[in-house]
Design a protein around this motif. Structure first.
Motif, mmCIF file in Angstrom:
data_model
loop_
_atom_site.group_PDB
_atom_site.id
_atom_site.type_symbol
_atom_site.label_atom_id
_atom_site.label_comp_id
_atom_site.label_asym_id
_atom_site.label_seq_id
_atom_site.Cartn_x
_atom_site.Cartn_y
_atom_site.Cartn_z
ATOM 1 N N ARG A 134 0.853 -1.195 0.000
ATOM 2 C CA ARG A 134 0.000 0.000 0.000
ATOM 3 C C ARG A 134 0.885 1.239 0.000
ATOM 4 O O ARG A 134 2.022 1.209 0.481
ATOM 5 C CB ARG A 134 -0.959 0.007 1.194
ATOM 6 C CG ARG A 134 -0.306 0.226 2.526
ATOM 7 C CD ARG A 134 -1.318 0.273 3.674
ATOM 8 N NE ARG A 134 -0.641 0.527 4.941
ATOM 9 C CZ ARG A 134 -0.412 1.735 5.448
ATOM 10 N NH1 ARG A 134 -0.819 2.823 4.809
ATOM 11 N NH2 ARG A 134 0.222 1.871 6.600
ATOM 12 N N PRO A 146 5.416 4.103 0.965
ATOM 13 C CA PRO A 146 4.976 2.751 0.600
ATOM 14 C C PRO A 146 5.276 1.728 1.694
ATOM 15 O O PRO A 146 6.284 1.818 2.390
ATOM 16 C CB PRO A 146 5.812 2.467 -0.653
ATOM 17 C CG PRO A 146 7.069 3.254 -0.450
ATOM 18 C CD PRO A 146 6.709 4.461 0.375
ATOM 19 N N ALA A 170 6.889 -0.783 -12.835
ATOM 20 C CA ALA A 170 5.475 -0.416 -12.878
ATOM 21 C C ALA A 170 4.881 -0.504 -14.278
ATOM 22 O O ALA A 170 5.557 -0.276 -15.285
ATOM 23 C CB ALA A 170 5.283 0.986 -12.318
ATOM 24 N N ASP A 173 -2.360 0.634 -14.841
ATOM 25 C CA ASP A 173 -3.447 -0.066 -14.177
ATOM 26 C C ASP A 173 -4.318 -0.781 -15.217
ATOM 27 O O ASP A 173 -4.762 -0.161 -16.185
ATOM 28 C CB ASP A 173 -4.272 0.985 -13.425
ATOM 29 C CG ASP A 173 -5.479 0.417 -12.730
ATOM 30 O OD1 ASP A 173 -5.671 -0.806 -12.732
ATOM 31 O OD2 ASP A 173 -6.249 1.223 -12.175
ATOM 32 N N LEU A 179 -3.464 4.962 -13.186
ATOM 33 C CA LEU A 179 -2.471 4.681 -12.165
ATOM 34 C C LEU A 179 -1.391 3.775 -12.710
ATOM 35 O O LEU A 179 -1.599 3.038 -13.673
ATOM 36 C CB LEU A 179 -3.133 3.986 -10.965
ATOM 37 C CG LEU A 179 -4.236 4.751 -10.248
ATOM 38 C CD1 LEU A 179 -4.928 3.851 -9.236
ATOM 39 C CD2 LEU A 179 -3.671 5.988 -9.555
ATOM 40 N N GLY A 181 1.334 0.736 -11.350
ATOM 41 C CA GLY A 181 1.484 -0.171 -10.227
ATOM 42 C C GLY A 181 2.258 -1.404 -10.622
ATOM 43 O O GLY A 181 2.775 -1.504 -11.738
ATOM 44 N N TRP A 183 2.528 -5.864 -10.281
ATOM 45 C CA TRP A 183 1.842 -7.134 -10.055
ATOM 46 C C TRP A 183 2.676 -8.013 -9.132
ATOM 47 O O TRP A 183 3.899 -7.985 -9.171
ATOM 48 C CB TRP A 183 1.673 -7.887 -11.374
ATOM 49 C CG TRP A 183 0.704 -7.294 -12.334
ATOM 50 C CD1 TRP A 183 0.993 -6.442 -13.367
ATOM 51 C CD2 TRP A 183 -0.708 -7.522 -12.378
ATOM 52 N NE1 TRP A 183 -0.153 -6.115 -14.041
ATOM 53 C CE2 TRP A 183 -1.210 -6.774 -13.458
ATOM 54 C CE3 TRP A 183 -1.576 -8.284 -11.602
ATOM 55 C CZ2 TRP A 183 -2.562 -6.770 -13.795
ATOM 56 C CZ3 TRP A 183 -2.924 -8.282 -11.935
ATOM 57 C CH2 TRP A 183 -3.412 -7.532 -13.016
ATOM 58 N N PHE A 189 -1.038 -3.859 -7.505
ATOM 59 C CA PHE A 189 -0.903 -2.890 -6.420
ATOM 60 C C PHE A 189 -0.547 -1.531 -7.002
ATOM 61 O O PHE A 189 0.519 -1.365 -7.604
ATOM 62 C CB PHE A 189 0.179 -3.325 -5.426
ATOM 63 C CG PHE A 189 -0.117 -4.644 -4.771
ATOM 64 C CD1 PHE A 189 -1.067 -4.731 -3.765
ATOM 65 C CD2 PHE A 189 0.524 -5.782 -5.186
ATOM 66 C CE1 PHE A 189 -1.358 -5.954 -3.163
ATOM 67 C CE2 PHE A 189 0.260 -7.007 -4.591
ATOM 68 C CZ PHE A 189 -0.699 -7.099 -3.583
ATOM 69 N N ALA A 190 -1.434 -0.562 -6.843
ATOM 70 C CA ALA A 190 -1.202 0.785 -7.357
ATOM 71 C C ALA A 190 -0.095 1.478 -6.559
ATOM 72 O O ALA A 190 -0.055 1.389 -5.341
ATOM 73 C CB ALA A 190 -2.493 1.600 -7.292
ATOM 74 N N LEU A 191 0.804 2.144 -7.295
ATOM 75 C CA LEU A 191 1.888 2.898 -6.667
ATOM 76 C C LEU A 191 1.620 4.398 -6.688
ATOM 77 O O LEU A 191 2.113 5.133 -5.843
ATOM 78 C CB LEU A 191 3.218 2.598 -7.359
ATOM 79 C CG LEU A 191 3.700 1.150 -7.344
ATOM 80 C CD1 LEU A 191 5.021 1.027 -8.098
ATOM 81 C CD2 LEU A 191 3.849 0.627 -5.919
#
Length: 195
Positions: A134, A146, A170, A173, A179, A181, A183, A189-191
């Protein structure tokens, strides 16, 4: 909170509970199942840089810090404790109890890849549905913070250099929310924002 008067904690019994075979290998002890009646606040703290302090002095013995890290527990109310079967001691945590200092990617890029994080204290966690990543963003500065779940409710703050590695991995999305992120184990997971 204070210890019960007259409580005697036998170091030998405590070490056997924490390190049954005298080694750090293997799973951590079952701290979630330990609910000792005795509790205390003795000035234990973990600062934002990951250093441990007790009563105003830094604990510099790495082996002792690793030992303590194995018996950490964060309760649902956010309180963090060092827990043994006999007593629990509150730990004041400035940010997160662990620092993620390394990430390794296994498998081809995309949903099937696996991201494995190592902490400065030797914990290993694989990001995925059971260990999410997160990112909290400071509303004033826009600075990202993070984290990855290590065990129980205990997280590791992902260090800046490791976060940059994640940013290099990254992808956009898959749901088109603008977004970027990463995998891991089939979970996205969004960064942060793509722009």
């Amino acid at each position: 909170m204070t210890s019960s008067p007259g409580s005697i904690i036998r170091m030998e019994d405590t070490l056997k509970a924490i390190l049954p075979e005298g080694k750090f290998s293997g799973p951590p002890p079952p701290v979630e199942a330990w609910n000792p009646a005795c509790s205390a606040d003795i000035g234990m703290e973990i600062r934002a840089d990951g250093r441990w302090w007790h009563d105003g002095g830094e604990i510099k013995r790495e082996r002792l810090v690793k030992l303590f890290s194995r018996i950490l527990r964060r309760d649902a109310d956010g309180t963090t404790w060092l827990v043994t079967p006999y007593e629990k001691v509150i730990v004041h945590v400035a940010d997160a109890p662990f620092l993620a200092v390394r990430v390794d990617r296994d498998g081809p890029p995309g949903p099937s890849q696996q991201l494995t994080f190592n902490t400065s204290l030797g914990d290993v966690t694989i990001a995925g549905p059971a260990a999410p990543i997160r990112v909290e963003t400071d509303p004033e500065t826009g600075e990202p913070s993070p984290y990855v779940l290590v065990r129980g409710r205990l997280e590791a703050k992902i260090t800046r250099s490791v976060f940059y590695e994640l940013v290099d991995l990254a992808e956009p999305d898959p749901d088109g929310r603008g977004l970027l992120g990463v995998w891991s184990q089939g979970q996205f997971f969004a960064l942060g924002p793509a722009a």
